[in-house]
Design an enzyme around this catalytic site. Structure first.
Site, short mmCIF file in Angstrom:
data_model
loop_
_atom_site.label_atom_id
_atom_site.label_comp_id
_atom_site.label_asym_id
_atom_site.label_seq_id
_atom_site.Cartn_x
_atom_site.Cartn_y
_atom_site.Cartn_z
N CYS A 1 -26.39 -12.60 -20.51
CA CYS A 1 -26.05 -13.90 -19.92
C CYS A 1 -26.85 -14.22 -18.67
CB CYS A 1 -24.56 -13.97 -19.60
SG CYS A 1 -24.10 -13.02 -18.14
N CYS B 1 -18.98 -12.54 -19.40
CA CYS B 1 -20.32 -12.62 -20.02
C CYS B 1 -20.33 -13.64 -21.15
CB CYS B 1 -20.71 -11.23 -20.53
SG CYS B 1 -22.46 -11.04 -20.85
N CYS C 1 -23.25 -7.21 -18.57
CA CYS C 1 -21.99 -7.38 -17.83
C CYS C 1 -20.91 -6.49 -18.38
CB CYS C 1 -21.46 -8.81 -17.99
SG CYS C 1 -22.36 -10.04 -17.07
N GLY D 1 0.79 -1.22 0.00
CA GLY D 1 0.00 0.00 0.00
C GLY D 1 0.82 1.27 0.00
N CYS E 1 -28.03 -9.37 -16.10
CA CYS E 1 -27.43 -9.09 -17.41
C CYS E 1 -28.39 -9.55 -18.51
CB CYS E 1 -26.10 -9.82 -17.54
SG CYS E 1 -25.39 -9.74 -19.20
#
Lengths: 287, 231, 256
Positions: free
Chosen positions: A248, A276, A270, A36, A245
């Site tokens: 899909c 997808c 998606c 970080g 979606c």
């Protein structure tokens, strides 16, 4: 890793010279050692301007080798202009195999999304980062933000979250949502939607973040705790959609809203194209 | 009874720098002692240094030389040259001062002005306010004034608030500078009563009383203050 | 008992110019020490040296902290000094804009010290902030307003609340009522007086106004040209001034 013999057009392997790659690798090692923490690095001029992924490209260039398989996505899609360009660039200067399939890739460079398919041990996710400093909007002075990170004085960040709740009734930050890495440094996860933040927590993959314009690299080693900041009575929450979606049928992926005609018809699809497509293929195969 | 306030060799001059460091000797080798249950009146011509002496006993004026010893808590404490926090502690618990005029603090209600010294000793606000109300009533300060700041009160009313504030704590030593100066006869008598009660209950009192009648009622002894010279 | 704050030989130059010289004192718990002097006297420089904001060229400042015991303020690591100044100390600046975040709400301003040491319950933080707003006599419905929408007096009161929310033991104040209207000044002085009494605060208060000193301080140091020319109890210094400069200051107070 890579040998130094010149490729087509006289470029060194993966475009960057060996000394530059060494310098970037040192920065990456330091970043991995202090999860970080933003490590400054000597960013080079790349064949595309700032704001187009030069940081991510330099990181990928420093780590990629002949045996790697590279996937590049832009907002989740493999087929946008930029994703295609970068993929082609590395195919040319590094001679690597490329793919659109998440589970086949060893290195995934991404702009602003984490793939839906869970990553595994041995994969590297390279993030393109515009503004690496999570406190930048709250404290414009670089000298001061460095001190705040060094002393772990993060009150100002919590203040900004408080202010969001006071103004909007909830923490309204939807992307680039600040996280605490390994219980020590507050980090910007790049402008991924907050939906993706949980994927960063204890991920088996190595996360590398490159900011080309600001010349900073930071990292989250595998299995590192990454916690999204919040309040006890306003806990972190991811986005939800009322629809699935349209292509899909997925109900657990990040959906883009698309306007499909002039009368304002909308579809939710998606954002992760690979995810997808595979779901659609699996649905077809099942029939 | 043994004295609880002993003064010896107290000497003070004022130096006015604006007039070429002009020295004004006021007190020279003052000595006195006061015991519990005694009231000592300071007498002498105007400008003799009575007020200066009284204020020196409170630590308000600083002595050049000498000693002011006070029975404070379980032991004796020297006031001359004492550290600020020592003087503050003595003023909190041992010595009370009734000045001639009330120092007005803006916006603070009369009741709170009076209650403050007791709260400073650790009393609860309720306790202190109850006692303040009692004293104000005793001194005939009308109840409708209790919630108001004293800035707009008459001189006599302000003085009675001042007295209440100075008597709310049971000080072993009381210093009084013309406590009845701006009071009418009735209130003057009430104040004399209250001071006498303190004296009889064992306080040691040093006071300046221009009114001979008041002095005769309160003082057991008299101390002559001589201008700038020997006591 | 040891002093809360001790200064020994505090000296600070700016180039060749002496800003303050050889300042010594001990501050005990519950005392308010005033530092008076005209502009250029060195009082603000002294305050900044005491509060750890400016390093003296000579001398030491010792503070009896709750967290670490007696510490030499300028020998502390920056991390510890900053932590101390956020938890055990307060600093009220003359210009409230310096002591506030002007771009976030009053509630966030007051809550910041709490959040900086780990408070993570929004409702509780808000509740505490409201409580303090009330104590400094700002209307509760102003909690979500930014200080940029406040008057000068309100900003100053907000700055006081922001500092006191962490229950500091020692507060440094630099002309806390400077530049405010007289009525506003009175209100703030009254507030400070009340808070000092009820919270048993210790404070070092810099002011050029002897009236403010008389009202708020127990002890007084008079500074001239960087040196302390007189010190004592406030009533001693103001009623029985001994140094020529103090006598001049006291004589210069305008009668009302």
């Amino acid at each position: 890793m890579a040998d130094a013999s010149p490729q087509d057009g006289g470029y060194n392997y993966a475009y960057l010279d060996e000394q530059t790659k060494r310098m970037i690798r040192r920065a990456i090692l330091k970043a991995v050692a202090v999860p970080g923490y933003q490590v400054p690095f000597g960013g080079r001029e790349m064949p595309l301007p700032y704001g187009w992924g030069t940081g991510g490209i330099q990181v990928t260039a420093a780590i990629i080798g002949r045996d790697d398989t590279l996937k590049v996505i832009d907002q989740g899609a493999d087929d946008t202009t930029n994703a295609v360009s970068i993929r082609r660039f590395f195919a040319k200067v590094a001679g690597v195999a490329t793919t659109t399939r998440t589970e086949e890739a060893t290195v995934i460079q991404t702009r602003h999304r984490v793939p839906e398919t869970p990553l595994r041990d041995g994969q590297i996710l390279v993030f393109q980062v515009p503004i690496p400093e999570p406190l930048r909007m709250l404290e414009p002075r670089e000298t001061e933000t460095r001190t705040l990170h060094a002393l772990a004085e993060y009150g100002v960040m919590q203040v900004s979250l408080y202010e969001s709740i006071a103004r909007h009734g909830r923490i309204s930050k939807a992307y680039n949502y600040p996280v605490l890495v390994n219980g020590r440094y507050i980090m910007s996860p790049s402008p991924i939607p907050k939906f993706d933040n949980p994927k960063l927590d204890r991920s088996p993959a190595l996360q590398l973040y490159g900011a080309g314009r600001e010349k900073r690299i930071y990292a989250v080693p595998p299995y590192t705790p990454v916690k999204s900041l919040d309040f006890e009575d306003h806990p972190f929450e991811i986005e939800q959609w009322s629809e699935c979606c349209a292509l899909c049928g997925s109900s657990d992926s990040f959906l883009d809203e698309m306007i499909v005609d002039d009368s304002g018809q909308r579809l939710f699809v998606c954002s992760d194209t690979d995810y997808c497509e595979r779901r659609q293929a699996a649905a077809e195969a099942a029939e | 009874m043994q004295p609880i306030l002993r003064v010896a060799g107290l000497t003070k001059s004022f130096i006015v720098h604006a007039h070429g460091d002009l020295a004004l000797p006021v007190l020279k080798d003052v000595a006195l002692a006061v015991s519990p249950g005694e009231c000592l009146a300071l007498v002498g011509p105007s400008g003799a240094g009575k007020s200066t002496l009284l204020r020196s006993l409170y630590g308000n004026y600083r002595a050049d030389k000498g000693s002011i010893r006070v029975r404070h808590g379980e032991g004796w404490t020297e006031l001359v040259g004492a550290e600020p926090r020592t003087v503050l502690d003595i003023r909190r618990r041992t010595i009370g001062f009734v000045s001639q005029f009330l120092r007005v603090i803006p916006r603070v209600a009369t009741l709170d002005v009076v209650a403050e010294p007791l709260i400073g000793l650790g009393a609860s606000q309720q306790e202190a306010r109850d006692r303040a109300e009692f004293l104000l009533a005793l001194l005939n300060v009308p109840q409708r004034l209790w919630a108001l700041p004293p800035a707009t009160f008459s001189g006599g009313e302000q003085q009675r608030v001042n007295i209440a504030r100075s008597l709310i704590v049971d000080y072993p030593i009381l210093l009084l500078d013309e406590p009845t100066a701006s009071l009418d006869a009735g209130n003057r008598d009430r104040v004399i009563e209250m001071i006498a009660e303190r004296r009889n209950a064992g306080s040691a009192i040093v006071g300046i009383f221009h009114d001979i009648g008041v002095r005769d009622l309160l003082a057991n002894r008299v101390h002559e203050v001589v201008p700038g010279g020997v006591a | 008992m040891s002093p809360l704050l001790s200064a020994r030989g505090i000296t600070r130059y700016f180039g060749d110019r002496i800003a303050c010289r050889d300042v010594d004192f001990d501050l005990w718990p519950g005392e308010v020490l005033g530092v008076v002097g005209e502009s250029g006297s060195g009082k603000t420089t002294l305050l900044n040296c005491l509060a750890g904001r400016l390093a003296p060229d000579a001398g030491a400042v010792t503070y009896d902290s709750m967290a670490y015991g007696p510490v030499e303020v300028h020998a502390l690591s920056e991390a510890r000094r900053r932590l101390l100044s956020r938890t055990e100390w307060g600093f009220v600046s003359q210009d409230p804009r310096e002591g506030l975040r002007m771009g976030v709400s009053a509630g966030a301003n007051i809550g910041e010290r709490l959040m900086a040491v780990g408070a993570r319950h929004y409702g509780d933080i808000r509740h505490t902030a409201l409580d303090w707003l009330e104590r400094v006599e700002i209307a509760r419905d102003r909690l979500d307003d930014r200080p940029s929408a406040y008057s000068g007096g309100m900003r100053q009161r907000l700055q006081i609340a922001r500092n006191l929310v962490s229950s500091p033991r020692l507060v440094f104040m630099d002309e806390p009522t400077g530049g405010l209207d007289v009525s506003v000044q009175a209100r703030i002085l009254d507030l400070l007086r009340g808070l000092v009494n009820t919270l048993h605060l210790s404070a070092v208060l810099v002011t050029h106004d002897l009236g403010v000193a008389r009202l708020l301080t127990h002890r007084l140091m008079v500074m001239q040209g960087g040196a302390v020319v007189e010190h004592g109890l406030t009533d001693q210094v103001l009623d029985d001034p001994r140094h020529a400069y103090t006598q001049m200051l006291v004589a210069s107070i305008l009668p009302v």
